[in-house]
Design a protein around this motif. Structure first.
Motif, short mmCIF file in Angstrom:
data_model
loop_
_atom_site.label_atom_id
_atom_site.label_comp_id
_atom_site.label_asym_id
_atom_site.label_seq_id
_atom_site.Cartn_x
_atom_site.Cartn_y
_atom_site.Cartn_z
N GLU A 242 0.89 -1.24 0.06
CA GLU A 242 0.12 -0.11 -0.06
C GLU A 242 0.90 1.13 0.09
O GLU A 242 1.26 1.72 1.13
CB GLU A 242 -1.06 -0.06 1.25
N PRO A 243 1.16 1.70 -1.42
CA PRO A 243 2.34 2.98 -1.40
C PRO A 243 1.57 4.22 -0.35
O PRO A 243 2.64 4.75 0.18
CB PRO A 243 2.10 3.42 -2.64
N SER A 244 0.44 4.52 -0.20
CA SER A 244 -0.09 5.59 0.80
C SER A 244 0.51 5.26 2.00
O SER A 244 0.46 6.36 2.92
CB SER A 244 -1.49 5.69 0.69
N GLN A 245 0.93 4.28 2.62
CA GLN A 245 1.24 3.63 3.93
C GLN A 245 2.58 4.68 4.16
O GLN A 245 2.99 4.76 5.37
CB GLN A 245 1.34 2.39 4.18
N ILE A 246 3.28 5.11 3.16
CA ILE A 246 4.60 5.84 3.40
C ILE A 246 4.36 7.16 4.10
O ILE A 246 4.98 7.82 4.70
CB ILE A 246 5.18 6.31 2.26
N LEU A 247 2.80 7.77 4.10
CA LEU A 247 2.59 8.94 4.75
C LEU A 247 2.41 8.51 6.29
O LEU A 247 2.44 9.66 6.90
CB LEU A 247 1.22 9.22 4.35
N ARG A 248 2.72 7.33 6.59
CA ARG A 248 2.98 7.10 8.22
C ARG A 248 4.42 7.76 8.73
O ARG A 248 4.29 8.26 9.61
CB ARG A 248 2.81 5.72 8.72
N PHE A 249 5.16 7.42 7.76
CA PHE A 249 6.54 8.07 7.99
C PHE A 249 6.50 9.69 7.83
O PHE A 249 7.07 10.19 8.82
CB PHE A 249 7.65 7.23 7.02
N VAL A 250 6.01 10.22 6.96
CA VAL A 250 5.77 11.52 6.78
C VAL A 250 5.18 12.33 8.12
O VAL A 250 5.49 13.37 8.47
CB VAL A 250 4.93 11.90 5.49
N ARG A 251 4.00 11.63 8.42
CA ARG A 251 3.47 12.05 9.77
C ARG A 251 4.41 11.94 10.72
O ARG A 251 4.37 12.95 11.86
CB ARG A 251 2.11 11.06 10.09
N LYS A 252 5.14 10.88 10.85
CA LYS A 252 5.86 10.81 12.12
C LYS A 252 7.16 11.83 12.23
O LYS A 252 7.37 12.50 13.31
CB LYS A 252 6.77 9.24 12.06
#
Length: 473
Positions: A242-252
């Motif tokens: 799920e490529p959109s899960q990279i936004l979890r890192f961005v949020r972090k």
């Protein structure tokens, strides 16, 4: 330049290799790599391996075998490789066709003396299974090739004529940009390899532990090479189901979920790429002529859009008046309009495939009965089946596309028409004779298959049973 005969041979070989089962492909690749390391001559290594690479890239898990110098060269950026990129040059994506051009450039122009020696040392240490010496040789190769490419690019950027020569050598401007990215990744190769070692090749759920690992490595690299630290994030993004899960890192990193904040931080490029992919799908669907699109391909695009959209909105908080929120709503609106326009002709296709005709002396308002003068038209039925596959595929995701109203309306029209047609067809099946009776049976089977296409297996079974009773009557 290859001759037509050589091109034909390469294409036939690639076609054959693409059909190999995974064990055979892996065994062949390992054997070729071993023989090339040993220096066995008279084998078209590169031609065969070039045909195998797309297949090997699709396999999950670590690839066995003895990697040669070229494979070791590619390891730091292997997660960034793509077969093709319709968007042109784009950060974090390196075209596979550029790799051999860059490698040949290094061998022949930039490092004609140094690289052969490094290749020989890597082959020797690999065959001896001397891991310490091998890692040292590979590290030297990564650092020296990165430095050589960067030096050549510094020179090319100061001399227009030289830049044109380099671009021509590398296959154009996109090849030039790919080579630049390869050098940037190689300059942080130790961190890229460390990341690959601690994270799975395929990541179904980018959990907090993985996010923390990436953040630690990213911050470490960012201290010395801020612009190149982004490649760690791109590499992880390439491993995500799920490529959109990279936004979890961005949020972090941003310590925010708000799109207005995230869209202005240094990692906004990852949200921009996801939005760009959705906008591209919307534009492509919007440009299609209704009735001329490949509906199976269109459905894949629509599913990918819904997938990205759902993931994007789940990971961050979008505001309708924010830039990202506006762009997503605009893309969704264009896609919804394209879907509605395409589906508006589905009932017409159904009427053509399962036709009625009027009889009696009442003109256009007269009674209707199924037209059994001809057998079902296979091409029309194929088109209707494609339409119904599309309806079935879009129905579960129509809400996230903003097309739920039109999907419900079209499905209702289809079901109403089928119910009316089937009732009259069963009446004809009871009383018809000869060719008409045969055609009635074929149309009934066609209608049953349409129910199956919609996922209504129970209705199809009931219709066939009703047909058997009608035929006996």
């Amino acid at each position: 330049m290859m001759t037509e005969q050589q091109t034909s041979i390469r294409q036939k070989l690639a076609s054959y290799l693409a059909q190999l089962p995974q064990p055979a492909a892996l065994k062949l690749a390992s054997g070729l790599e071993r023989e090339r390391l040993r220096g066995t001559a008279n084998l078209p290594y590169e031609m065969i391996l070039a045909g195998l690479r797309p297949l090997l890239a699709s396999f999950r898990g670590a690839r066995p075998g003895l990697p040669d110098a070229l494979r070791q060269f590619c390891r730091p950026f292997e997660d960034l490789l793509v077969d093709r990129d319709d968007n042109g040059a784009r950060q974090g994506r390196i075209s596979r066709v550029s790799v051999m051009r860059v490698w040949s450039w290094l061998e022949q122009d930039l490092m004609p003396d140094t690289l052969p020696d490094l290749k020989a040392r890597i082959a020797e240490h690999t065959l001896k299974n001397d891991e310490v010496a091998l890692n040292a040789a590979v590290s030297v190769m990564h650092a020296s090739t990165a430095a050589a490419i960067h030096a050549a690019f510094d020179e090319a950027r100061q001399d227009t004529a030289r830049r044109k020569q380099v671009e021509k050598r590398l296959g154009g401007e996109i090849g030039f940009e790919d080579a630049c990215e390869i050098a940037d990744v190689l300059s942080v190769a130790p961190a890229m390899l460390e990341l690959q070692a601690v994270l799975p090749k395929q990541i179904a759920d980018f959990d907090e532990g993985m996010v923390a690992t990436l953040k630690e490595l990213y911050e470490r690299v960012e201290e010395t090479s801020p612009s190149n630290a982004l490649y760690l994030v791109f590499a992880v993004m390439g491993r995500l189901s799920e490529p959109s899960q990279i936004l979890r890192f961005v949020r972090k990193v941003a310590q925010q979920r708000d799109d207005k904040v995230i869209s202005r931080c240094e990692l906004s490029i990852f949200g921009e790429q996801l939005l760009s992919d959705m906008e591209k799908i919307a534009r492509r669907c919007e440009a299609l002529r209704p009735g001329h699109a490949d509906l199976d391909e269109l459905l894949e695009d629509v599913r990918r859009f819904a997938h990205l959209s759902k993931g994007f909105t789940a990971e961050i908080d979008l505001h309708r008046n924010g830039e990202w929120g506006q762009r997503l709503l605009s893309a969704r609106g264009r896609l919804s309009a394209a879907i509605s326009q395409e589906m508006s002709r589905f009932e017409t296709e159904l009427v053509r495939a399962l036709p009625f005709h009027q009889f009696g002396q009442y003109g256009r308002g007269g009674p209707m009965r199924p037209d059994l003068g001809k057998a079902p038209d296979r091409s029309r039925l194929d088109r209707v089946e494609a339409c119904l596959r599309f309806v079935r595929g879009v129905t579960p995701i129509c809400e996230s596309l903003g097309a739920q109203s039109h999907c419900r309306s079209i499905r209702q029209q289809i079901e109403t028409y089928l119910a009316s047609y089937e009732d009259r067809l069963l009446e004809e099946l009871r009383v018809s004779q000869g060719t008409s009776r045969t055609n009635a049976g074929d149309f009934l089977e066609a209608a049953a298959r349409l129910h199956e296409t919609l996922g209504e297996d129970r209705q199809a079974e009931v219709l066939r049973r009703r047909g058997q009773v009608a035929a006996q009557g």
